[in-house]
Design a protein around this motif. Sequence first.
Motif, PDB file in Angstrom:
ATOM      1  N   LYS A 102      72.355  31.762  23.196  1.00 27.14           N
ATOM      2  CA  LYS A 102      71.816  33.070  23.590  1.00 27.14           C
ATOM      3  C   LYS A 102      70.835  32.922  24.739  1.00 27.14           C
ATOM      4  N   LEU A 103      70.023  31.882  24.695  1.00 30.10           N
ATOM      5  CA  LEU A 103      69.052  31.646  25.762  1.00 30.10           C
ATOM      6  C   LEU A 103      69.759  31.344  27.089  1.00 30.10           C
ATOM      7  N   VAL A 104      70.763  30.465  27.047  1.00 29.47           N
ATOM      8  CA  VAL A 104      71.522  30.124  28.264  1.00 29.47           C
ATOM      9  C   VAL A 104      72.233  31.366  28.795  1.00 29.47           C
ATOM     10  N   PHE A 105      72.836  32.147  27.903  1.00 29.46           N
ATOM     11  CA  PHE A 105      73.521  33.376  28.293  1.00 29.46           C
ATOM     12  C   PHE A 105      72.559  34.339  28.990  1.00 29.46           C
ATOM     13  N   THR A 106      71.390  34.520  28.388  1.00 28.93           N
ATOM     14  CA  THR A 106      70.397  35.439  28.955  1.00 28.93           C
ATOM     15  C   THR A 106      69.895  34.945  30.304  1.00 28.93           C
ATOM     16  N   LEU A 107      69.606  33.654  30.401  1.00 28.12           N
ATOM     17  CA  LEU A 107      69.127  33.100  31.677  1.00 28.12           C
ATOM     18  C   LEU A 107      70.184  33.208  32.767  1.00 28.12           C
ATOM     19  N   PHE A 108      71.418  32.846  32.443  1.00 25.64           N
ATOM     20  CA  PHE A 108      72.478  32.868  33.451  1.00 25.64           C
ATOM     21  C   PHE A 108      72.697  34.280  33.985  1.00 25.64           C
ATOM     22  N   PHE A 109      72.879  35.242  33.080  1.00 24.17           N
ATOM     23  CA  PHE A 109      73.144  36.605  33.533  1.00 24.17           C
ATOM     24  C   PHE A 109      71.899  37.276  34.109  1.00 24.17           C
ATOM     25  N   GLY A 110      70.731  36.875  33.656  1.00 22.82           N
ATOM     26  CA  GLY A 110      69.506  37.391  34.261  1.00 22.82           C
ATOM     27  C   GLY A 110      69.359  36.925  35.700  1.00 22.82           C
ATOM     28  N   LEU A 111      69.626  35.624  35.930  1.00 26.50           N
ATOM     29  CA  LEU A 111      69.546  35.105  37.302  1.00 26.50           C
ATOM     30  C   LEU A 111      70.642  35.697  38.185  1.00 26.50           C
ATOM     31  N   ALA A 112      71.868  35.766  37.660  1.00 28.18           N
ATOM     32  CA  ALA A 112      72.975  36.325  38.446  1.00 28.18           C
ATOM     33  C   ALA A 112      72.729  37.802  38.752  1.00 28.18           C
ATOM     34  N   GLY A 113      72.265  38.562  37.773  1.00 23.67           N
ATOM     35  CA  GLY A 113      71.981  39.981  37.997  1.00 23.67           C
ATOM     36  C   GLY A 113      70.820  40.188  38.954  1.00 23.67           C
ATOM     37  N   GLY A 114      69.798  39.337  38.829  1.00 19.41           N
ATOM     38  CA  GLY A 114      68.671  39.420  39.760  1.00 19.41           C
ATOM     39  C   GLY A 114      69.088  39.123  41.191  1.00 19.41           C
ATOM     40  N   TYR A 115      69.953  38.134  41.352  1.00 22.89           N
ATOM     41  CA  TYR A 115      70.426  37.796  42.697  1.00 22.89           C
ATOM     42  C   TYR A 115      71.281  38.928  43.271  1.00 22.89           C
ATOM     43  N   CYS A 116      72.119  39.535  42.443  1.00 24.19           N
ATOM     44  CA  CYS A 116      72.922  40.685  42.902  1.00 24.19           C
ATOM     45  C   CYS A 116      72.021  41.848  43.301  1.00 24.19           C
ATOM     46  N   ALA A 117      70.997  42.094  42.509  1.00 25.19           N
ATOM     47  CA  ALA A 117      70.056  43.172  42.831  1.00 25.19           C
ATOM     48  C   ALA A 117      69.334  42.877  44.138  1.00 25.19           C
ATOM     49  N   TYR A 118      68.958  41.613  44.338  1.00 29.43           N
ATOM     50  CA  TYR A 118      68.317  41.217  45.596  1.00 29.43           C
ATOM     51  C   TYR A 118      69.249  41.457  46.779  1.00 29.43           C
ATOM     52  N   LEU A 119      70.509  41.041  46.652  1.00 21.26           N
ATOM     53  CA  LEU A 119      71.458  41.226  47.747  1.00 21.26           C
ATOM     54  C   LEU A 119      71.690  42.703  48.055  1.00 21.26           C
ATOM     55  N   LEU A 120      71.856  43.511  47.005  1.00 24.63           N
ATOM     56  CA  LEU A 120      72.053  44.947  47.224  1.00 24.63           C
ATOM     57  C   LEU A 120      70.821  45.591  47.840  1.00 24.63           C
ATOM     58  N   GLY A 121      69.649  45.237  47.332  1.00 26.03           N
ATOM     59  CA  GLY A 121      68.415  45.786  47.894  1.00 26.03           C
ATOM     60  C   GLY A 121      68.234  45.392  49.338  1.00 26.03           C
ATOM     61  N   ASN A 122      68.548  44.141  49.653  1.00 26.37           N
ATOM     62  CA  ASN A 122      68.418  43.671  51.027  1.00 26.37           C
ATOM     63  C   ASN A 122      69.432  44.362  51.942  1.00 26.37           C
ATOM     64  N   ALA A 123      70.623  44.639  51.406  1.00 25.69           N
ATOM     65  CA  ALA A 123      71.654  45.301  52.214  1.00 25.69           C
ATOM     66  C   ALA A 123      71.270  46.738  52.531  1.00 25.69           C
ATOM     67  N   PHE A 124      70.702  47.454  51.552  1.00 31.34           N
ATOM     68  CA  PHE A 124      70.392  48.863  51.752  1.00 31.34           C
ATOM     69  C   PHE A 124      68.984  49.103  52.294  1.00 31.34           C
ATOM     70  N   LEU A 125      68.041  48.277  51.908  1.00 29.97           N
ATOM     71  CA  LEU A 125      66.654  48.525  52.277  1.00 29.97           C
ATOM     72  C   LEU A 125      66.076  47.450  53.195  1.00 29.97           C
ATOM     73  N   GLY A 126      66.866  46.465  53.536  1.00 28.82           N
ATOM     74  CA  GLY A 126      66.373  45.331  54.307  1.00 28.82           C
ATOM     75  C   GLY A 126      66.012  45.696  55.733  1.00 28.82           C
ATOM     76  N   ASP A 127      65.355  44.773  56.383  1.00 27.05           N
ATOM     77  CA  ASP A 127      64.923  44.946  57.765  1.00 27.05           C
ATOM     78  C   ASP A 127      66.068  44.551  58.699  1.00 27.05           C
ATOM     79  N   ASP A 128      66.528  45.499  59.528  1.00 27.85           N
ATOM     80  CA  ASP A 128      67.644  45.226  60.427  1.00 27.85           C
ATOM     81  C   ASP A 128      67.236  44.404  61.640  1.00 27.85           C
ATOM     82  N   ARG A 129      65.957  44.199  61.838  1.00 26.85           N
ATOM     83  CA  ARG A 129      65.525  43.442  63.008  1.00 26.85           C
ATOM     84  C   ARG A 129      65.901  41.975  62.913  1.00 26.85           C
TER      85      ARG A 129
END
Length: 114
Positions: free
Chosen positions: A48-75
């Motif tokens: 359960k711990l490995v499952f939570t860590l893996f999907f937490g990290l993967a989901g966090g990275y996806c959220a980072y990528l989406l946030g950077n794509a929509f709200l990131g600095d285009d400069r």
Amino acid sequence: MKKNENVEERSVRDDVARAIADKIISMQLLASKALNRWERNLGLHRRKLVFTLFFGLAGGYCAYLLGNAFLGDDRSASYPAIKGDMHRSPEIPFPVDTGTANDTTGNSFKADNK
């Protein structure tokens, strides 16, 4: 004669591609078996711990990528500069901005004059 050479060359390329694909598949199978053995030896709490860590990290990275794509600095992106009519054909007239643009519905929109 040339057709036979092309067939032989293609056959050699296919054999090389098949050998590379077989090597990749065997490496994937080894990694899969090792992970399966490791996961089988984990207790329920650790799984359960490995499952939570893996999907937490993967989901966090996806959220980072989406946030950077929509709200990131285009400069940070470097786009090539467009030099006006440098590549324009002399036969094609340069478009003239009339200040309004009409769409197919007949609605008129004021153009931005920046």
